[in-house]
Design a protein around this motif. Structure first.
Motif, PDB file in Angstrom:
ATOM      1  N   LYS A  97      34.013  89.267 -16.148  1.00 10.98           N
ATOM      2  CA  LYS A  97      34.387  89.814 -14.774  1.00 10.98           C
ATOM      3  C   LYS A  97      33.047  89.635 -13.801  1.00 10.98           C
ATOM      4  N   THR A  98      33.378  89.449 -12.348  1.00 16.93           N
ATOM      5  CA  THR A  98      32.353  89.303 -11.435  1.00 16.93           C
ATOM      6  C   THR A  98      32.034  90.660 -10.559  1.00 16.93           C
ATOM      7  N   VAL A  99      30.843  91.082 -10.573  1.00 16.93           N
ATOM      8  CA  VAL A  99      30.275  92.292 -10.197  1.00 16.93           C
ATOM      9  C   VAL A  99      29.567  92.001  -9.014  1.00 16.93           C
ATOM     10  N   MET A 100      29.524  92.272  -7.808  1.00 21.58           N
ATOM     11  CA  MET A 100      29.038  92.047  -6.441  1.00 21.58           C
ATOM     12  C   MET A 100      27.744  93.094  -6.477  1.00 21.58           C
ATOM     13  N   LYS A 148      19.953  91.746  -0.820  1.00 22.01           N
ATOM     14  CA  LYS A 148      20.591  90.319  -0.852  1.00 22.01           C
ATOM     15  C   LYS A 148      21.572  90.305  -1.775  1.00 22.01           C
ATOM     16  N   MET A 149      22.791  89.844  -1.411  1.00 22.70           N
ATOM     17  CA  MET A 149      23.989  89.954  -2.070  1.00 22.70           C
ATOM     18  C   MET A 149      24.096  88.763  -3.112  1.00 22.70           C
ATOM     19  N   ASP A 184      21.746  97.523  -6.330  1.00 26.27           N
ATOM     20  CA  ASP A 184      22.678  98.285  -5.780  1.00 26.27           C
ATOM     21  C   ASP A 184      24.136  97.685  -6.065  1.00 26.27           C
ATOM     22  N   LEU A 185      24.988  98.509  -6.391  1.00 25.52           N
ATOM     23  CA  LEU A 185      26.588  98.064  -6.433  1.00 25.52           C
ATOM     24  C   LEU A 185      26.720  97.620  -4.952  1.00 25.52           C
ATOM     25  N   ALA A 186      27.368  96.557  -4.430  1.00 19.50           N
ATOM     26  CA  ALA A 186      27.780  96.424  -3.206  1.00 19.50           C
ATOM     27  C   ALA A 186      29.127  97.009  -2.853  1.00 19.50           C
ATOM     28  N   ALA A 187      29.242  97.278  -1.606  1.00 18.14           N
ATOM     29  CA  ALA A 187      30.637  97.836  -1.316  1.00 18.14           C
ATOM     30  C   ALA A 187      31.317  96.750  -0.842  1.00 18.14           C
ATOM     31  N   LYS A 239      33.621  91.495   1.555  1.00 16.00           N
ATOM     32  CA  LYS A 239      35.036  90.871   1.637  1.00 16.00           C
ATOM     33  C   LYS A 239      35.264  89.910   2.311  1.00 16.00           C
ATOM     34  N   GLU A 240      34.505  89.795   3.748  1.00 18.29           N
ATOM     35  CA  GLU A 240      34.767  88.721   4.647  1.00 18.29           C
ATOM     36  C   GLU A 240      34.075  87.375   4.093  1.00 18.29           C
TER      37      GLU A 240
END
Length: 151
Positions: A44-47, A53-54, A80-83, A88-89
């Motif tokens: 699973k990919t977690v952002m 930085k992403m 931090d977990l990214a929102a 999404k863009e």
């Protein structure tokens, strides 16, 4: 629909892969069950944001990220977990939460749990909640160059 950008990238490098469809599933454990794949093998990919930085972190579907271990492994000040609204863009053509782990195509680093590197094949979402992609881990590693971390 298989993420076009990923398909073109793999085809241009003559990488063999398998794509398969399953009934729509939204959690990694649901995906593993629907596709009849072990939760240990499905990535699973977690952002996340590493010092703002992403980045992508890949872990087995049946686990969660240990943020303290990841922070230590990366020598980061903050993780931090990214929102969803923050990324999404970036992944046009992909359903949110089903991004394939090809950060190299999106100018971001990819970190992978060491547990996923022990399999000959790697399986992950291919851009939608009903399609998976499978390819040789050696090919994935060569093209994406993920940093292996113990998370």
């Amino acid at each position: 629909m298989l993420a076009k950008k990923v398909k073109e990238f793999l085809d241009s490098h003559q990488i063999k892969y398998l794509s398969s469809t399953h009934s729509p599933a939204f959690t990694s454990q649901e995906v593993a069950a629907a596709a009849h794949v072990s939760g240990r093998q499905l990535a699973k990919t977690v952002m996340v944001k590493v010092d703002g930085k992403m980045a992508m972190v890949m872990v087995p579907a049946n686990t969660q990220i240990n943020f303290a271990k990841l922070k230590e492994a990366l020598g980061a000040k903050a993780i931090d977990l990214a929102a969803e609204s923050e990324f999404k863009e970036i992944f046009a053509g992909c359903e949110v939460g089903a991004m394939p782990p090809f950060g190299n195509l999106y100018d971001m680093p990819v970190f992978i749990a060491s547990a996923l590197t022990h399999h000959d094949q790697i399986v992950f979402n291919a851009g939608s909640h009903s399609e998976l992609m499978q390819l040789a881990y050696a090919d994935f590693e060569r093209l994406v160059k993920p940093k292996v971390v113990g998370v």
